[in-house]
Enzyme design. Structure first.
Site, PDB file in Angstrom:
ATOM      1  N   MET A 106      -9.876  -1.002  -3.377  1.00 39.53           N
ATOM      2  CA  MET A 106     -11.179  -0.765  -2.774  1.00 39.53           C
ATOM      3  C   MET A 106     -11.485   0.721  -2.668  1.00 39.53           C
ATOM      4  O   MET A 106     -10.646   1.520  -2.244  1.00 39.53           O
ATOM      5  CB  MET A 106     -11.184  -1.414  -1.386  1.00 39.53           C
ATOM      6  CG  MET A 106     -12.392  -1.142  -0.523  1.00 39.53           C
ATOM      7  SD  MET A 106     -12.262  -2.048   1.046  1.00 39.53           S
ATOM      8  CE  MET A 106     -10.792  -1.335   1.772  1.00 39.53           C
TER       9      MET A 106
ATOM     10  N   SER B 164      -3.585  -2.907  -3.890  1.00 37.43           N
ATOM     11  CA  SER B 164      -4.396  -3.433  -2.795  1.00 37.43           C
ATOM     12  C   SER B 164      -5.193  -4.641  -3.298  1.00 37.43           C
ATOM     13  O   SER B 164      -4.599  -5.554  -3.884  1.00 37.43           O
ATOM     14  CB  SER B 164      -5.286  -2.340  -2.206  1.00 37.43           C
ATOM     15  OG  SER B 164      -5.773  -2.726  -0.936  1.00 37.43           O
ATOM     16  N   GLN B 165      -6.529  -4.660  -3.138  1.00 31.60           N
ATOM     17  CA  GLN B 165      -7.277  -5.854  -3.532  1.00 31.60           C
ATOM     18  C   GLN B 165      -7.138  -6.150  -5.025  1.00 31.60           C
ATOM     19  O   GLN B 165      -7.294  -7.298  -5.449  1.00 31.60           O
ATOM     20  CB  GLN B 165      -8.749  -5.739  -3.142  1.00 31.60           C
ATOM     21  CG  GLN B 165      -9.531  -4.677  -3.891  1.00 31.60           C
ATOM     22  CD  GLN B 165     -10.969  -4.553  -3.382  1.00 31.60           C
ATOM     23  OE1 GLN B 165     -11.282  -4.871  -2.224  1.00 31.60           O
ATOM     24  NE2 GLN B 165     -11.879  -4.105  -4.232  1.00 31.60           N
TER      25      GLN B 165
ATOM     26  N   ASP C 290       2.157  -0.623   7.400  1.00 31.81           N
ATOM     27  CA  ASP C 290       0.759  -0.735   6.981  1.00 31.81           C
ATOM     28  C   ASP C 290      -0.169  -0.838   8.189  1.00 31.81           C
ATOM     29  O   ASP C 290       0.015  -1.689   9.062  1.00 31.81           O
ATOM     30  CB  ASP C 290       0.585  -1.965   6.098  1.00 31.81           C
ATOM     31  CG  ASP C 290      -0.611  -1.857   5.167  1.00 31.81           C
ATOM     32  OD1 ASP C 290      -1.693  -1.461   5.644  1.00 31.81           O
ATOM     33  OD2 ASP C 290      -0.465  -2.155   3.975  1.00 31.81           O
TER      34      ASP C 290
ATOM     35  N   HIS D 240      -0.287   2.003   4.001  1.00 33.55           N
ATOM     36  CA  HIS D 240      -0.863   1.312   2.847  1.00 33.55           C
ATOM     37  C   HIS D 240      -0.971   2.220   1.621  1.00 33.55           C
ATOM     38  O   HIS D 240      -1.590   3.297   1.677  1.00 33.55           O
ATOM     39  CB  HIS D 240      -2.242   0.777   3.224  1.00 33.55           C
ATOM     40  CG  HIS D 240      -2.797  -0.204   2.246  1.00 33.55           C
ATOM     41  ND1 HIS D 240      -2.222  -1.424   2.009  1.00 33.55           N
ATOM     42  CD2 HIS D 240      -3.886  -0.146   1.431  1.00 33.55           C
ATOM     43  CE1 HIS D 240      -2.928  -2.083   1.112  1.00 33.55           C
ATOM     44  NE2 HIS D 240      -3.931  -1.322   0.730  1.00 33.55           N
TER      45      HIS D 240
END
Length: 299
Positions: free
Chosen positions: A33, A107-108, A226, A282
């Site tokens: 993202m 991530s995504q 995270d 993260h």
């Protein structure tokens, strides 16, 4: 010297018979993202690092849109199902991927590439490495939204809080499409247009299951400190225990695993699932950790 000269043709013949050393499989990477395919401090850096460490490897960093700005914007606002279809088209057109490829999502991008594996078996994804991917979704707060506009992040937070499962928000806000509220499980299962589908929440798509189980390895990296993903155990396919938002359970205790709706139980027993933990927040990891822990899965 005569013996050495005599050996040269023999060695050459052996080389012809054995052929050149097998090249590493191509690698496809998908950013997270607020990022883009070619950011020199993120995906551009990863691409160059892999190419340096594995000479001759072909690395495709996915770009969704006609420019880097559009690629970044699409990570917020382009329907994920449309993004996955576009990626499947890109992969099918790329002649360097037709004998199979490894995939790495950040991530995504991790759950998006899993959707590619489940929906688009040709060309074949060999192994999937998910770096901080939220495979059971995320919920609450939208902490540390990336990007340069705090106004945009504030707007996304308000929109998610007010109507994450409304049709308009689901169709046009990426983060809503993997928003998983443990206190609204029925609403999530009914209205989530992406995550509930790839996680088999509304029924069993045997093709999804078959395609995912075809992976040689499914590697999941969780960031042990995270502060961006809630709950962090989603990065290992765990989630909150049903009906509350405090106690979490690992993948092996979820109904998804026990009912084996995606084949993860069978993959686990076959040694195909790899759970890695790395200290840090993260997507914070060192080059040394990446070299020693991730690169071996690509060679």
């Amino acid at each position: 010297m005569a013996a050495l000269r005599a050996a040269v043709p023999v060695l050459a013949l052996l080389g012809l018979c054995l052929g050149p050393a097998a090249a590493a499989a191509p690698l496809v990477i998908w950013h997270g993202m607020g990022d883009s395919c070619c950011n020199p401090v993120s995906m551009g850096y990863i691409k160059k690092l892999v190419e340096k460490k594995i000479p001759g490897i072909y690395v495709l960093s996915l770009k969704i849109g006609s420019s880097l700005i559009q690629d970044m914007e699409n990570s917020f606002f382009m329907n994920v199902n449309e993004q996955v279809r576009e990626v499947c088209r890109q992969l099918a057109r790329d002649p360097q991927l037709q004998r199979g490829y490894n995939a790495m999502g950040f991530s995504q991008g991790g759950q998006f590439l899993r959707a590619v594996a489940q929906r688009c078996p040709a060309p074949a994804m060999l192994s999937l490495i998910s770096v901080g991917g939220q495979h059971q979704g995320r919920v609450y707060g939208f902490p540390r939204c990336p990007g340069e506009s705090s106004h945009l992040c504030d707007w996304i937070r308000r929109t998610l809080d007010l109507g994450a499962y409304s049709k308009a928000v689901q169709e046009h806000l990426v983060q809503a499409e993997y928003w998983h509220d443990p206190l609204k499980e029925e609403e999530y299962r009914k209205n989530s247009i992406f995550l509930a589908d790839i996680n088999q929440e509304r029924g069993i798509n045997e093709t999804y299951k078959k395609n995912l189980m075809a992976l040689k390895k499914f590697v999941m990296v969780k960031f042990l400190n995270d502060t961006m993903v809630d709950p962090p155990i989603s990065e290992w396919f765990g989630f909150y225990k049903s009906g509350q938002a405090k106690e979490t359970i690992p993948l092996q205790e979820t109904s998804l695993y026990k009912e084996d709706r995606l084949g993860l139980q069978e993959m686990d027993k076959a040694g195909k699932l790899v759970f890695l933990g790395v200290p840090g927040d993260h997507l914070h990891f060192s080059e040394e950790w990446f070299d020693s822990t991730i690169l071996p899965f690509l060679q």
